[in-house]
Design an enzyme around this catalytic site. Structure first.
Site, short mmCIF file in Angstrom:
data_model
loop_
_atom_site.label_atom_id
_atom_site.label_comp_id
_atom_site.label_asym_id
_atom_site.label_seq_id
_atom_site.Cartn_x
_atom_site.Cartn_y
_atom_site.Cartn_z
N ASP A 1 101.71 -49.08 142.04
CA ASP A 1 102.31 -50.18 141.28
C ASP A 1 103.79 -50.39 141.59
O ASP A 1 104.52 -50.95 140.79
CB ASP A 1 102.10 -49.99 139.77
N LYS B 1 110.97 -38.87 132.37
CA LYS B 1 111.24 -39.63 131.13
C LYS B 1 112.20 -38.91 130.20
O LYS B 1 111.83 -38.47 129.10
CB LYS B 1 109.92 -39.95 130.41
N ASP C 1 108.75 -51.50 139.66
CA ASP C 1 107.47 -50.95 139.22
C ASP C 1 106.85 -52.06 138.38
O ASP C 1 107.41 -52.45 137.35
CB ASP C 1 107.77 -49.70 138.39
P1 GTP Z 1 99.35 -47.42 132.16
O1 GTP Z 1 97.97 -47.20 131.55
O2 GTP Z 1 99.88 -48.75 131.84
O3 GTP Z 1 100.29 -46.29 131.88
O4 GTP Z 1 99.18 -47.46 133.75
P2 GTP Z 1 98.63 -46.35 134.76
O5 GTP Z 1 97.39 -45.74 134.19
O6 GTP Z 1 98.51 -47.01 136.08
O7 GTP Z 1 99.72 -45.22 134.75
P3 GTP Z 1 101.05 -45.08 135.58
O8 GTP Z 1 101.68 -46.41 135.77
O9 GTP Z 1 101.86 -44.01 134.98
O10 GTP Z 1 100.46 -44.54 136.95
C1 GTP Z 1 101.26 -44.38 138.10
C2 GTP Z 1 100.35 -44.39 139.30
O11 GTP Z 1 99.41 -43.32 139.22
C3 GTP Z 1 99.53 -45.65 139.42
O12 GTP Z 1 99.45 -45.95 140.79
C4 GTP Z 1 98.18 -45.26 138.85
O13 GTP Z 1 97.13 -46.02 139.44
C5 GTP Z 1 98.08 -43.80 139.25
N1 GTP Z 1 97.31 -42.98 138.33
C6 GTP Z 1 97.59 -42.72 137.01
N2 GTP Z 1 96.69 -41.86 136.51
C7 GTP Z 1 95.83 -41.58 137.51
C8 GTP Z 1 94.66 -40.73 137.62
O14 GTP Z 1 94.23 -40.06 136.68
N3 GTP Z 1 94.03 -40.69 138.84
C9 GTP Z 1 94.47 -41.41 139.91
N4 GTP Z 1 93.78 -41.32 141.04
N5 GTP Z 1 95.55 -42.20 139.85
C10 GTP Z 1 96.22 -42.28 138.67
#
Ligand code: GTP
Ligand code: GTP
Length: 362
Positions: free
Chosen positions: A114, A165, A221
């Site tokens: 993202d 954070k 982001d």
């Molecule tokens: P929110 O639900 O809005 O917090 O978004 P998110 O689930 O995408 O979380 P966040 O923005 O913190 O994630 C950062 C990156 O890690 C993104 O590219 C997500 O797709 C990825 N990500 C988060 N959790 C996982 C997971 O459990 N497995 C994998 N494969 N990728 C993850």
């Protein structure tokens, strides 16, 4: 060289758009964010990209089958049965990342799906090879560091502290979600839900094994609607998009992207910072400013959309106005002469009354 992109998040903060598509597949101007990332990786010679997924595997599979870049790179899905966070997916993909007999000093890229920037991957790689430690993080300065991982470093770029954070101010340079890690780092990671930012990067910093590479150009982001809008604005400012079709008697102002098969009626005034997806119909006398109109939508005569996102296949009635961060999911209908201010509308809803003070329509 290989790369792993984390694409398994739920994207809850980017609802209602993520009710329809996983975050990495949402168009950012002309293409999904992940396609932009894969393009950047290919351009510096990456030969295999591993997509770490745990949700919406079907949508990602379809995307992989159809991307134009497919021929230039091998794309492998690594599928989690339960979410493994930002670190566990590396342990799951260990066998793909680390082939037999490869040295532990061999690097790979790790990307969050993202983030956008101008991906200075080549320069980062040169820096990484020079310092010879286990990892390099891309870092950038932001105004509100508390929602990111803050990086403290010395003049050589050696990270001395990594604080995810922070609740009190420790610095304003943050982990930009792009890193280069040596295969050796995989020895630090167990197969469980694990956070790189809370468990691995702070430890590597303590041991002097983490360096950072700073970018001063654009970075965003796009995990939240307003950041997504800001990300679109930055891309429009910094990236040269192909010239669009000519439109008669339409006034364009500043950076505007218009997709394919878009109709725009006379006397419309579009821009600055407007992104219009494919197959959009725009009536006469429409005013669009700082907004994203996703593909398949219709904006009828004399409507106005400002600082807002209109989801796929939605319809905005004549003389309606959307202002101040309205976020419409897909297939929303807004009747004629409706005024929406700071309003979130979930997919498939019809809105026929004005909302002046911000509200979520379930
Ligand atoms: P929110 O639900 O809005 O917090 O978004 P998110 O689930 O995408 O979380 P966040 O923005 O913190 O994630 C950062 C990156 O890690 C993104 O590219 C997500 O797709 C990825 N990500 C988060 N959790 C996982 C997971 O459990 N497995 C994998 N494969 N990728 C993850
Ligand atoms: P105010 O005087 O604050 O109402 O703004 P403005 O209309 O002078 O300027 P604004 O930046 O909001 O709009 C710039 C252009 O959009 C001008 O050409 C306006 O005539 C036009 N515009 C403003 N509101 C609307 C609207 O509701 N519908 C349409 N079609 N055009 C509008």
């Amino acid at each position: 060289m290989k790369a792993l992109i984390l694409v398994g998040g739920f994207g809850t903060r980017l609802r209602p758009l993520t009710f329809t598509k996983p975050k990495p597949l949402i168009e950012l101007v002309d293409k999904p964010i992940i396609q932009r990332q894969i393009g950047a990786l290919i351009s510096i010679g990456v030969k295999e990209v591993i997509l770490a997924v745990n949700t919406e595997t079907e949508a990602i599979k379809n995307f992989v089958e159809n991307i134009p870049e497919k021929k230039q790179v091998k794309i492998t899905l690594s599928v989690e049965e339960t979410p493994l966070g930002s670190g566990g997916p590396l342990a799951l993909a260990r066998k793909i990342l680390w082939e037999k007999d490869e040295p532990e000093t061999k690097p790979f890229f790790l990307l969050n799906s993202d983030v956008i920037c101008d991906f200075p991957l080549e320069k980062m790689l040169i820096f990484h090879k020079k310092h010879q430690k286990e990892g390099t993080l891309l870092v950038t300065k932001v105004e509100n560091p508390s929602k990111y991982g803050v990086v403290i470093h010395d003049d050589d770029g050696k990270v001395t502290r990594f604080v995810e954070k922070p609740t009190i101010y420790v610095g304003d340079e943050i982990n930009a979600g792009v890193s280069i890690l040596n295969l050796k780092v995989l020895n630090r990671i167990e197969l469980r839900n694990l956070s790189m930012e809370r468990e691995i990067f702070p430890k590597m910093a303590e041991e002097g094994q983490l360096f950072c590479f700073t970018i001063n150009t654009f970075w965003m982001d796009i995990g939240q609607p307003l950041d997504y809008l800001r990300g679109v604005e930055m891309l429009l400012d910094f990236v040269q998009f192909p010239k669009m079709a000519k439109y008669e008697n339409v006034c364009f102002d500043g950076e505007v992207f218009v997709g394919e098969n878009v109709q725009i009626g006379e006397d419309s005034f579009i821009g600055p910072h407007v992104s219009i997806g494919d197959n959009v119909q725009i009536g006469c006398g429409v005013r669009l400013v700082n907004c994203v109109i996703l593909s398949g939508s219709s904006i009828n005569d004399f409507a106005l959309v400002s600082n807002s996102i209109v989801g796929w296949d939605s319809l905005i009635g004549k003389w309606s106005r959307l202002e101040n961060h309205c976020i419409l999911g897909s297939s929303v209908g807004v009747a004629d002469e409706v005024y929406l201010n700071d309003t979130i509308v979930l997919p498939n809803k019809q809105v026929s009354d004005s909302i002046l003070n911000g509200k979520i329509i379930l």
